[in-house]
Design an enzyme around this catalytic site. Structure first.
Site, short mmCIF file in Angstrom:
data_model
loop_
_atom_site.label_atom_id
_atom_site.label_comp_id
_atom_site.label_asym_id
_atom_site.label_seq_id
_atom_site.Cartn_x
_atom_site.Cartn_y
_atom_site.Cartn_z
CD GLU A 10 -3.37 5.38 6.64
OE1 GLU A 10 -3.28 5.47 5.39
OE2 GLU A 10 -2.48 4.86 7.33
N GLY A 41 1.86 2.10 10.90
CA GLY A 41 2.80 3.22 10.78
C GLY A 41 3.44 3.63 12.09
CD GLU A 53 -3.82 -2.67 7.24
OE1 GLU A 53 -2.66 -2.79 6.85
OE2 GLU A 53 -4.53 -1.71 6.94
CB SER A 61 4.66 -1.79 12.27
OG SER A 61 4.22 -0.45 12.47
CE LYS A 112 -0.44 3.20 4.74
NZ LYS A 112 -0.44 3.31 6.20
CG HIS A 141 -6.06 1.74 5.01
ND1 HIS A 141 -5.70 2.71 5.92
CD2 HIS A 141 -5.01 0.89 4.92
CE1 HIS A 141 -4.48 2.44 6.35
NE2 HIS A 141 -4.03 1.34 5.77
CG ASN A 176 -1.77 1.18 1.39
OD1 ASN A 176 -1.84 2.02 0.49
ND2 ASN A 176 -2.46 1.27 2.52
P1 PGA Z 1 2.48 0.18 7.73
O1 PGA Z 1 1.05 0.38 7.02
O2 PGA Z 1 3.06 -1.11 7.19
O3 PGA Z 1 3.29 1.38 7.31
O4 PGA Z 1 2.24 0.11 9.19
C1 PGA Z 1 0.20 -0.71 6.80
C2 PGA Z 1 -1.08 -0.22 6.17
O5 PGA Z 1 -1.56 0.85 6.56
O6 PGA Z 1 -1.65 -0.86 5.27
#
Ligand code: PGA
Length: 253
Positions: free
Chosen positions: A100, A176, A170, A216, A11, A98, A9
């Site tokens: 976010e 993140g 997740e 992460s 982003k 997601h 992803n």
């Molecule tokens: P990250 O993000 O690996 O940077 O924690 C995962 C995601 O949001 O899909």
């Protein structure tokens, strides 16, 4: 046997040139390192989709996904991109729900259910994200909370449609933050979700559903997480922006 999947992803990262370099490196490594049984899905920002798809060419194990799609079919919705448009550009997967999107764009379970149906209606496979906040984890109600997200957004689907969905668990507190769930925490939730799917769609469909872990995930912790029985791969944010890290995660099975 359910599919092993590692989805990147991106982003809101990567200029045109950076995206081209990253994609070329991943595609070359995927071929040179002879990856056979893991599907890699690249989920770049919308403008990258067509050029990334061209670069991937006929490497069949590398697929293209979008990070979102509209809940509307077409029309006067400035700034939106429909599932139909994505499908016409050769997109095969789309991330839906997601955290976010849920948090910053106020997307709730009901809207996400519509997006999932819209994606499926145009032949896209949803990568449906679910996960709990730190407060919910601390209160110990994470399992019913995450199950409810599936019930509300997915359990209206026919068994045939449901079998096209990939789940990404997740935990929001791990995205993140550099704070990964332990392999045991991931396994516990993945097994609970698989049982929940079985209660609605039966054991066979549940056994065939790929459930990815996200939050992460990196080349150092992927192997332990992926070794768990109910973990079928990962949804990778930060570490998907570096070709070597992304490939090392793919090779962690
Ligand atoms: P990250 O993000 O690996 O940077 O924690 C995962 C995601 O949001 O899909």
């Amino acid at each position: 046997m359910r599919k092993k999947i590692v989805a990147g992803n991106w982003k809101m990262n990567m200029t045109f040139e950076e995206g081209q370099i990253l994609t070329s490196e991943i595609v070359n490594m995927y071929k040179d390192e002879n990856i056979k049984d893991v599907v890699a899905i690249l989920n770049p920002p919308f403008p990258h989709i067509f050029p990334v798809k061209k670069l991937v060419g006929d490497v069949s194990g590398v697929k293209i996904g979008a990070q979102n799609c509209s809940d509307k079919a077409s029309g006067a919705f400035t700034g939106e991109v429909s599932a139909k448009i994505l499908a016409s550009f050769g997109v095969e997967y789309v991330i839906i729900g997601h955290s976010e999107r849920r948090e910053y764009f106020h997307e709730g379970n009901e809207l996400l259910a519509v997006k999932v149906k819209e994606a499926l209606a145009h032949g896209l496979k949803p990568i449906f994200c679910c996960g709990e906040s730190l407060d919910i984890r601390t209160a110990g109600t994470h399992e019913p909370n995450v199950k409810f997200q599936l019930t509300e957004s997915l359990f209206d689907l026919s068994p045939e449609d449901f079998s096209k969905v990939v789940i990404a668990y997740e935990p929001i507190w791990a995205i993140g933050t550099g704070k990964t769930a332990t392999a045991e925490q991931a396994q516990e939730m993945h097994a609970a979700l698989r049982r929940h799917i079985a209660s609605k769609y039966g054991k066979d469909i549940a056994a065939e559903t790929s459930i990815l872990y996200g939050g992460s995930c990196n080349p150092k912790n992927a192997q332990e997480i992926f070794s768990k029985e109910d973990v079928d791969g990962g949804l990778i944010g930060g570490a998907s922006l570096k070709s070597r890290d992304f490939m090392d995660i793919i090779k962690s099975f």
